[in-house]
Motif scaffolding. Structure first.
Motif, mmCIF file in Angstrom:
data_model
loop_
_atom_site.group_PDB
_atom_site.id
_atom_site.type_symbol
_atom_site.label_atom_id
_atom_site.label_comp_id
_atom_site.label_asym_id
_atom_site.label_seq_id
_atom_site.Cartn_x
_atom_site.Cartn_y
_atom_site.Cartn_z
ATOM 1 N N ASP A 119 0.931 -1.386 0.074
ATOM 2 C CA ASP A 119 0.063 0.099 0.277
ATOM 3 C C ASP A 119 1.027 1.536 0.230
ATOM 4 O O ASP A 119 2.174 1.008 0.162
ATOM 5 C CB ASP A 119 -1.286 -0.551 0.984
ATOM 6 C CG ASP A 119 -2.262 1.001 1.433
ATOM 7 O OD1 ASP A 119 -1.928 1.915 -0.008
ATOM 8 O OD2 ASP A 119 -2.561 0.513 1.794
ATOM 9 N N VAL A 120 0.791 2.104 -0.001
ATOM 10 C CA VAL A 120 0.699 3.764 0.175
ATOM 11 C C VAL A 120 0.532 4.715 0.969
ATOM 12 O O VAL A 120 -0.859 4.760 1.217
ATOM 13 C CB VAL A 120 1.482 4.432 -1.372
ATOM 14 C CG1 VAL A 120 2.080 3.004 -2.551
ATOM 15 C CG2 VAL A 120 -0.440 4.965 -2.409
ATOM 16 N N LEU A 121 1.139 5.896 1.284
ATOM 17 C CA LEU A 121 0.849 6.383 2.552
ATOM 18 C C LEU A 121 0.815 7.966 1.937
ATOM 19 O O LEU A 121 2.047 8.291 1.616
ATOM 20 C CB LEU A 121 1.016 6.513 4.018
ATOM 21 C CG LEU A 121 1.240 4.255 4.714
ATOM 22 C CD1 LEU A 121 1.935 4.759 5.687
ATOM 23 C CD2 LEU A 121 -0.328 5.006 5.530
ATOM 24 N N ALA A 122 0.354 9.083 2.167
ATOM 25 C CA ALA A 122 0.683 9.537 2.639
ATOM 26 C C ALA A 122 1.865 10.552 3.101
ATOM 27 O O ALA A 122 1.657 10.243 3.984
ATOM 28 C CB ALA A 122 -1.379 10.998 2.244
ATOM 29 N N VAL A 123 2.419 11.436 2.657
ATOM 30 C CA VAL A 123 3.440 11.569 3.277
ATOM 31 C C VAL A 123 3.200 12.941 4.642
ATOM 32 O O VAL A 123 2.504 13.970 4.127
ATOM 33 C CB VAL A 123 4.787 11.426 3.203
ATOM 34 C CG1 VAL A 123 6.402 12.702 3.684
ATOM 35 C CG2 VAL A 123 5.800 10.223 1.901
ATOM 36 N N GLU A 124 4.007 13.009 5.385
ATOM 37 C CA GLU A 124 3.295 14.381 6.051
ATOM 38 C C GLU A 124 5.388 14.389 6.951
ATOM 39 O O GLU A 124 5.126 13.622 8.240
ATOM 40 C CB GLU A 124 2.112 13.458 6.999
ATOM 41 C CG GLU A 124 1.775 15.141 8.434
ATOM 42 C CD GLU A 124 0.806 14.698 9.629
ATOM 43 O OE1 GLU A 124 0.308 15.988 9.680
ATOM 44 O OE2 GLU A 124 0.790 13.287 9.438
ATOM 45 N N GLU A 125 5.520 15.394 7.369
ATOM 46 C CA GLU A 125 6.359 15.832 7.814
ATOM 47 C C GLU A 125 6.382 17.446 8.096
ATOM 48 O O GLU A 125 5.788 18.062 7.803
ATOM 49 C CB GLU A 125 8.380 15.525 6.490
ATOM 50 C CG GLU A 125 7.846 14.332 6.583
ATOM 51 C CD GLU A 125 8.887 14.141 5.567
ATOM 52 O OE1 GLU A 125 10.166 14.967 5.390
ATOM 53 O OE2 GLU A 125 9.894 13.071 5.304
ATOM 54 N N PRO A 126 7.444 18.175 8.781
ATOM 55 C CA PRO A 126 7.081 19.330 9.610
ATOM 56 C C PRO A 126 7.910 19.903 8.377
ATOM 57 O O PRO A 126 8.791 19.266 7.745
ATOM 58 C CB PRO A 126 7.856 19.162 10.952
ATOM 59 C CG PRO A 126 8.998 18.000 10.818
ATOM 60 C CD PRO A 126 7.953 17.078 9.801
ATOM 61 N N LEU A 127 7.407 21.678 7.937
ATOM 62 C CA LEU A 127 8.342 22.570 7.549
ATOM 63 C C LEU A 127 8.453 23.612 8.765
ATOM 64 O O LEU A 127 7.273 24.217 8.773
ATOM 65 C CB LEU A 127 7.356 22.276 6.806
ATOM 66 C CG LEU A 127 7.728 24.267 5.051
ATOM 67 C CD1 LEU A 127 9.255 22.759 4.667
ATOM 68 C CD2 LEU A 127 7.307 24.147 4.704
ATOM 69 N N GLU A 128 9.830 24.580 8.734
ATOM 70 C CA GLU A 128 9.432 25.631 9.259
ATOM 71 C C GLU A 128 10.184 26.388 8.078
ATOM 72 O O GLU A 128 10.722 26.424 7.697
ATOM 73 C CB GLU A 128 11.265 25.496 9.961
ATOM 74 C CG GLU A 128 11.428 26.626 10.698
ATOM 75 C CD GLU A 128 12.294 26.148 11.897
ATOM 76 O OE1 GLU A 128 12.755 27.595 12.807
ATOM 77 O OE2 GLU A 128 13.177 25.720 12.025
ATOM 78 N N ILE A 129 9.266 27.689 8.519
ATOM 79 C CA ILE A 129 9.386 29.248 7.742
ATOM 80 C C ILE A 129 10.183 29.658 7.919
ATOM 81 O O ILE A 129 9.570 30.625 9.164
ATOM 82 C CB ILE A 129 8.294 29.660 6.992
ATOM 83 C CG1 ILE A 129 7.172 28.346 6.355
ATOM 84 C CG2 ILE A 129 7.777 30.674 6.170
ATOM 85 C CD1 ILE A 129 5.216 28.704 6.284
ATOM 86 N N VAL A 130 11.067 30.335 7.180
ATOM 87 C CA VAL A 130 12.145 31.025 8.434
ATOM 88 C C VAL A 130 12.385 32.029 7.424
ATOM 89 O O VAL A 130 12.507 32.323 6.094
ATOM 90 C CB VAL A 130 13.437 30.518 8.222
ATOM 91 C CG1 VAL A 130 14.395 31.218 9.210
ATOM 92 C CG2 VAL A 130 13.025 29.138 9.194
#
Length: 280
Positions: free
Chosen positions: A30-41
């Motif tokens: 199966d496949v999953l949607a990736v969820e990762e943090p993004l910091e906006i600087v």
């Protein structure tokens, strides 16, 4: 139409066990949607020295990180147009995006009270929320004149669904689609966060100098929260439709700014909450 979603970084393969009452347990890929943090600087030069300020960390699906950062800064009233951005550097390895801006943008970030509404339980009262948008909105919403035929509007959910390639594989992403008044899909963005998907659309419009979006129609794949209407107001979008329901504060904001707001757009039915005159 464009939906240049980075499937390499946005989808993660996995092995699962599929269970049903009528069949034995199956082991399947199966496949999953990736969820990762993004910091906006935010980065700017002050007295010949570079300064930095971390503005936000958002959980997002990787892809179009530059658009996400630009759309976020614009929809929060910190960035007025593309000319205030000098450079955008995306560092995927550390999940950071650095937006180099003119000093005036840094000044706005100091003056403006933080009002990044990322949850429905933010604790900010409705009156303060509406006032914050009123103070920062740059583009007036166009006059309430006919914009789209009902028959065209009812076709939009299917057009959006057909363009959601990543959703087809994972079933775990929200989508924001921008249409012209003839029902042509102009830009589609997907993300695990509904606000991120819309920020990516607005960031794309900022990069291409298409703001304000005064004759466009926005379609959301889920419900309509206050923050999504707020972002549409900032971009001058006159008509928002969604597959799901709006919140009370979303309706109040739409009515105050003269937006057309439509919910439960599915199976050739819809609920109109404001601005019915824009539909023929």
């Amino acid at each position: 139409m464009t939906s240049d979603f980075d499937e390499i970084s946005s989808i993660q393969p996995i092995i699962i066990q599929k269970v049903s009452l009528n069949e034995s347990v199956q082991t399947l890929p199966d496949v999953l949607a990736v969820e990762e943090p993004l910091e906006i600087v935010l980065a700017w030069k002050e007295n010949e020295k570079w300064q930095q300020k971390s503005l936000s960390v958002t959980m997002r699906t990787p892809g179009q990180d530059e658009e996400l950062a630009l759309g976020f800064l614009f929809s929060e009233g910190l960035l007025l147009d593309r000319s205030e951005v000098q450079k955008v550097r995306v560092s995927s390895l550390i999940n950071k995006v650095f937006v180099e801006v003119l000093p005036i943008v840094a000044e706005r970030s100091k003056r403006l009270q933080r009002h990044f509404y990322t949850t429905s339980s933010c604790g900010v009262c409705g009156k303060a929320s509406l006032e914050a948008v009123r103070q920062t909105a740059r583009y007036p919403i166009s006059e309430v004149t006919p914009l789209m035929h009902w028959e065209t509007l009812f076709r939009l959910p299917q057009l959006l669904r057909e363009a959601q390639s990543t959703f087809d594989q994972t079933g775990g992403l929200h989508a924001s689609g921008l249409f012209d008044n003839e029902g042509n899909l102009l830009i589609l963005r997907e993300d695990v966060g509904r606000h991120n998907a819309l920020d990516k659309v607005l960031g794309y419009a900022l990069k291409t100098n298409d703001l304000p979006l005064s004759n466009k129609v926005l379609l959301l794949s889920g419900r309509i929260s206050f923050e999504l209407v707020q972002k549409a107001v900032m971009a001058g979008i006159p008509l928002i439709a969604a597959i799901g329901a709006p919140s009370s504060l979303a309706v109040s904001l739409a009515q105050e700014h003269g937006l057309t707001l439509i919910g439960f757009l599915r199976n050739s039915h819809a609920n109109i909450y404001s601005g019915a005159e824009r539909l023929v």
